[in-house]
Write an enzyme that holds these catalytic residues in place. Structure first.
Site, short mmCIF file in Angstrom:
data_model
loop_
_atom_site.label_atom_id
_atom_site.label_comp_id
_atom_site.label_asym_id
_atom_site.label_seq_id
_atom_site.Cartn_x
_atom_site.Cartn_y
_atom_site.Cartn_z
N SER A 99 0.78 -1.02 -0.04
CA SER A 99 -0.03 -0.14 0.09
C SER A 99 0.67 1.21 -0.02
O SER A 99 0.30 2.48 0.08
CB SER A 99 -1.06 -0.08 1.31
OG SER A 99 -1.89 -1.06 0.92
N HIS A 102 -24.74 -2.77 13.27
CA HIS A 102 -25.01 -3.83 13.83
C HIS A 102 -26.35 -3.56 14.73
O HIS A 102 -26.59 -2.53 15.40
CB HIS A 102 -24.11 -4.39 14.81
CG HIS A 102 -22.86 -5.05 14.29
ND1 HIS A 102 -22.70 -5.41 12.71
CD2 HIS A 102 -21.62 -5.32 14.70
CE1 HIS A 102 -21.56 -5.90 12.85
NE2 HIS A 102 -20.99 -5.76 13.96
N CYS A 127 -16.93 -4.55 18.52
CA CYS A 127 -17.93 -3.73 18.00
C CYS A 127 -19.38 -4.06 19.10
O CYS A 127 -19.84 -3.24 19.45
CB CYS A 127 -18.13 -3.82 16.57
SG CYS A 127 -18.18 -5.56 15.92
N GLY A 168 -18.79 -6.17 9.10
CA GLY A 168 -17.90 -6.76 10.14
C GLY A 168 -16.91 -7.73 9.69
O GLY A 168 -16.22 -8.19 10.37
#
Length: 333
Positions: free
Chosen positions: A42, A244, A131, A162
């Site tokens: 990257s 969620h 999370c 997720g």
């Protein structure tokens, strides 16, 4: 204004890393310099922060000289390898992986719930919770303060984001294939996710629970300071892109009533009520996507257990469930 800090984002090219970048800018975090770190493949990619283009650099053990705070979002293996090097360089690490969450000498922090825990980090590392744990506790913490939390039974409805970008791609490709009458082979999930739900998030353990399901138990106890808290959770993947939802039955030490339960959310930052069933007003994933606050609705007295409430909590797991929570910890520092 606080003194400006030298900030690094590890895993800057990923979905959570990009959301961290956005949160820093939107919340006007006092950034003196910003370093974007990722793997060698990257290097050279460029991202804009406050009108300036910043090129990604390769993550190495020498990347943290002069850095004050490093936000890690690159997976547990990367965190275990590089977070100690960052801390040794005098940098405070805020780690989004599960690598250090249950270490006794690493604080596990949700700023609205246990901000004081962030003040002591003897290893220079602070952990960001899972999370689903964050989103569930945003709904439970105000009720705990009112009634004293004793036990939790939860079922999660977790978005495909997720699973990372590949989860979104899989859902999109399956929907297109089904609409065109074409066949496909699931890659990310064990079976079709489009127009389906899958009662598995993470790997199964010997007791029949998944690792994801036990995170709510162990992390919830640590964050809330409730070592005897009882939690049973079922985690389900659903064909939703982002945010969620969690169905919760919570039992309390003291008697509950609906008026006091609703009032408990009145002044609590980061969470709001959307709870008027007669007007069909209740939280859905699209309500929180890209938003900071978690939403709570469907509050009602449980018909089976004494001193218990049922509620529905929804939150953006990329934002409050990951990037925003990490940036809020940095704000505490």
């Amino acid at each position: 204004m606080s003194e400006a800090k030298n900030i690094a984002i590890v895993g800057a090219t990923g979905a959570v890393g990009q959301e961290m970048l956005l949160c820093l800018e939107q919340r006007d975090f006092p950034v003196k310099s910003l370093t974007l770190l990722a793997s060698a493949r990257s290097v050279g990619k460029r991202f804009t922060f406050r009108g300036e283009e910043i090129a990604v650099k390769e993550l190495t053990h020498d990347s943290f000289a002069g850095i004050d705070i490093a936000l890690f979002s690159a997976g547990g293996g990367i965190s275990k390898e590089f977070a100690p090097s960052a801390a040794a360089a005098g940098c405070v690490v805020i780690d989004n992986s599960s690598a250090f969450r249950m270490d006794a000498d690493v604080p596990l922090v949700v700023p609205e719930i246990n901000p004081d825990a962030a003040r002591e980090a003897p290893r220079g590392i602070i952990a960001n919770p899972n999370c689903s744990t964050i989103i569930a506790l945003m709904g439970l913490a105000p009720l705990h303060r009112a009634f004293g939390l004793k036990a939790v039974i939860a079922s999660t409805y977790q978005a495909v984001s997720g699973s990372g970008a590949q989860g979104i791609v899989e859902l999109e490709e399956q929907v297109k294939a089904l609409a065109a009458g074409e066949s496909f082979e699931p890659k990310v999930y064990p079976c079709q996710i489009a127009f389906n739900v899958i009662p598995q998030v993470d790997v199964f353990l010997d007791n029949g629970y998944t690792k994801e399901e036990l995170k709510m138990l162990h992390e919830g106890r640590k964050i809330m300071g409730l070592p005897d808290l009882k939690v049973s959770c079922t985690c389900v993947r659903v064909p939703v892109y982002r945010s969620h939802s969690i169905s919760i039955t919570a039992q309390f030490e003291r008697p509950v009533n609906l008026a006091a339960a609703r009032a408990a959310f009145g002044d609590t930052p980061g969470v709001a009520l959307k709870d008027d069933p007669e007007k069909r007003e209740f939280p859905v994933p699209l309500d929180t996507t890209g938003k900071d606050d978690c939403l709570v609705g469907r509050i009602r007295e449980n018909l089976v257990l004494d001193n218990a409430l049922d509620l529905w909590v929804v939150g953006d797991q990329v934002r409050k469930g990951a990037a925003l929570n990490a940036v809020q910890i940095a704000e505490l520092l």
